[in-house]
Design a protein around this motif. Sequence first.
Motif, PDB file in Angstrom:
ATOM      1  N   ASP A 280      16.029-184.576 -75.910  1.00 44.96           N
ATOM      2  CA  ASP A 280      15.026-185.618 -76.163  1.00 44.96           C
ATOM      3  C   ASP A 280      13.627-185.082 -75.888  1.00 44.96           C
ATOM      4  O   ASP A 280      12.745-185.796 -75.436  1.00 44.96           O
ATOM      5  N   SER A 290      21.538-188.584 -81.447  1.00 47.48           N
ATOM      6  CA  SER A 290      21.632-189.167 -80.109  1.00 47.48           C
ATOM      7  C   SER A 290      23.099-189.333 -79.743  1.00 47.48           C
ATOM      8  O   SER A 290      23.844-189.985 -80.467  1.00 47.48           O
ATOM      9  N   ASN A 760      14.788-197.113 -73.770  1.00 49.04           N
ATOM     10  CA  ASN A 760      14.291-195.911 -74.447  1.00 49.04           C
ATOM     11  C   ASN A 760      12.902-196.106 -75.028  1.00 49.04           C
ATOM     12  O   ASN A 760      12.304-195.140 -75.507  1.00 49.04           O
TER      13      ASN A 760
END
Length: 806
Positions: A280, A290, A760
């Motif tokens: 990331d 992901s 996130n």
Amino acid sequence: MLKSYLKITFRNLLKNKVYSAINILGLSLGMAASILIVIYIVDELSYDKFHPGGELIYRVGMQGKMNGNEFNMALSPAPLSQALKDEVPEVADAIRLGAFRTMPIRLEEKTFTEPMMLVAESNFFEFFGFELLQGDPKTALSGTDRIVLTESTSKKYFGDADPIGQIILRGSDKRATEVTGVVADPPHNSHLDFEMLLSAESWAYMKDLQWSSNNLYTYFRIHPGSNPQQVKIALDSFIQKYFGPEIEQFLGISLKAFLEAGNQFGYLIQPLQEIHLHSDLDEEIKPGGSIQYLYIFGAIALFIIVIACINFMNLSTARSSNRAKEVGVRKSVGAGKGRLIGQFLSESMVYSFMSGFIALLLIVIALRPFNSLSGKELGLELFAHPLVLPAFLGFMILIGLMAGSYPAFYLTAFSPVAVLKGKIRSGVKRSNFRNGLVVFQFFISISLIISSMVVYKQLNYMQEKNLGFDKENVIKLLHTMALGKNSESFKQELLANSGFVSASYANALPPNIDWNSVFKTSDTKQDFLCNLNFVDHDHLETMKYTMVMGRFFSKDYPSDTGAILLNESAFRQMGWTTLDGNQRLGGFWNVNSEPVEREVIGVIQDFNFESLKNAVRPLIMTLGPEPNRELAVRISPGDLESKLAFLERTWKKHSDGAAFEYSFVDANFDALFNQEKKMGNIILIFTVLAISIACLGLFGLAAYTAEQRSKEISIRKALGASMANLVTILSKDFTILVGIAFLIAGPLSYYLMTNFWLQNFAFRVDIDVFLILIAGVISIVIAWLTISVQSFKTAMNNPVDYLKNE
């Protein structure tokens, strides 16, 4: 015996066409959806597995924190590669890569813009598994101004002609570059993506000796059997050995003092085959996937197939009274329990195999739409793998066992004496196990509904959020350095057209302002990590930022060439509250490369210049050269086609044939969360599918329940019960079960989406109770409509038609 099993199975299948169709359709949809998701997951897990010895390759990244600002990047310093090879015994080889995005290329009178050009050292083809189709792998990237094209790029430039030895002009300065090779197009499952490879000696950054300047991607391969953690230990020692002296040179403090002040700095290593799913970091060559999404999709695949199996179990156990006499008779004439279990399991196997072949047909039909949905290029070549067919057969057998196990053991447990005396209660009567399965089905369906609603609410929020400037109607024009001395005349000719409101040259435009450096305040002598952007005098008017203190750059003040502006985050971070005219920052150099300080003349309201996953970071603006790398052009609304045509004509007039490439700033922001859009679309589609499968089973149960309660309904209707009353009676129990599922799914979905997905995003929505309630109402209405179709049909029947047969 098998022949007998199959004969009985097909007789029962034809005898109960509606329930058989429901079972087969439900299992087919569940299998098809699950297999599609598995194909997607397998593709995601295949990234970078094609490199020979790829499990021995790692990439170096960097992470740290400076005055509270974190930085995590896939980049590293230029001298690192050689130090790894010279000083770390575990390292067998290392390579450095650089990246040029939107590289202008010219071939005779034709112009192109290549999205990605990698700068690579000469051992590129030895290090990675990319296939060189033409050229010498050892020398193709040796020397200056040498380039290797991908196969598709070569065909685009030269057709079927041999490209080796041809000269192309690269960059705004039209540097002559020789084509020395053709490489096969990178596989889609590579985290490295490129249209061309430029020799490393062609780029000055490859010769940089500073350890505090991070512009390259460094990969290393370890010897078989070596421990990569030993390399990590060596990297930690490099910080003290090489990075520390530069900290003292540039910041005036020791590395120890730097770290004691709360700052952090370190290198990290990433296995090559984990970069796509587990990285990331900022500055990735290609947007990654992901692993979190794979877990989500894997869970969805499992839940969908479980829901389909639950349908089979529920219908089979609900219809137990119809099969009870069969079991009783067969037991009374000597059939053992094992043989009966085999009979019922064989039935479920037949259903599973029929469903499996229908599922394959559905996959073939759905693959292209699924690719459009997911952004993938998946094909049926996966099924050519020798292990796939056995795996698929095993999958069908497993589904058959899962779907048929409980009905088999449930039905064969009946006592033949009790059955033949009519003492077995009807399968439609209350069954806690069956009710639990219905609750579980709708628990999953409601959870998916809530998740889909949260995803789309977040996506809508990101699209509509006020970014701190007006992103609409702003065109980003590339390659503007090619304008040279014509930059001002080009700009003025645009502004002479009433459709063009303003224009501004800049080093970068949102959301791609990503260059950063360290700056020092003149009063506190503290060091701060800030993003830096070079702009011109018209930037405020063009981008419509908001000034909160001071003023913007003005041509009325020639001294502004030595001035800067800060955003609110930078101003606050430096401990300032008011602009008094005495604030200055160091970290700049004059034309003679001498360090200078610059005066802060204004503060701009914070605006988003990166993804909304990130909080607004400190930003500094200063005047830059004209032309700069990009031009922001604000146009008036409407008649877009004619404005673009005028822009292109004017560009061609002033740019000496440079490629005309543009994008829209609002579209560039939207592209930042393409992955979330894909995820939202996939969740939405499979949510609808899961609900459909659950409702299919619920419809079957409702139909069988109504059939078994026909006598009761007829009597109630004959005694004057209204239609609404009858429908309520038939629907009540199932509605209660869906309500219980909602009470479980609501809080759990809220917790999971809040703590494992929304976290996130630095800018995110709140999940309110109203959204949860809407999801509950939707699920109950869907279930009620499903049940009511059959309930209305039963309640509409003439009671005389049933009672006269009693």
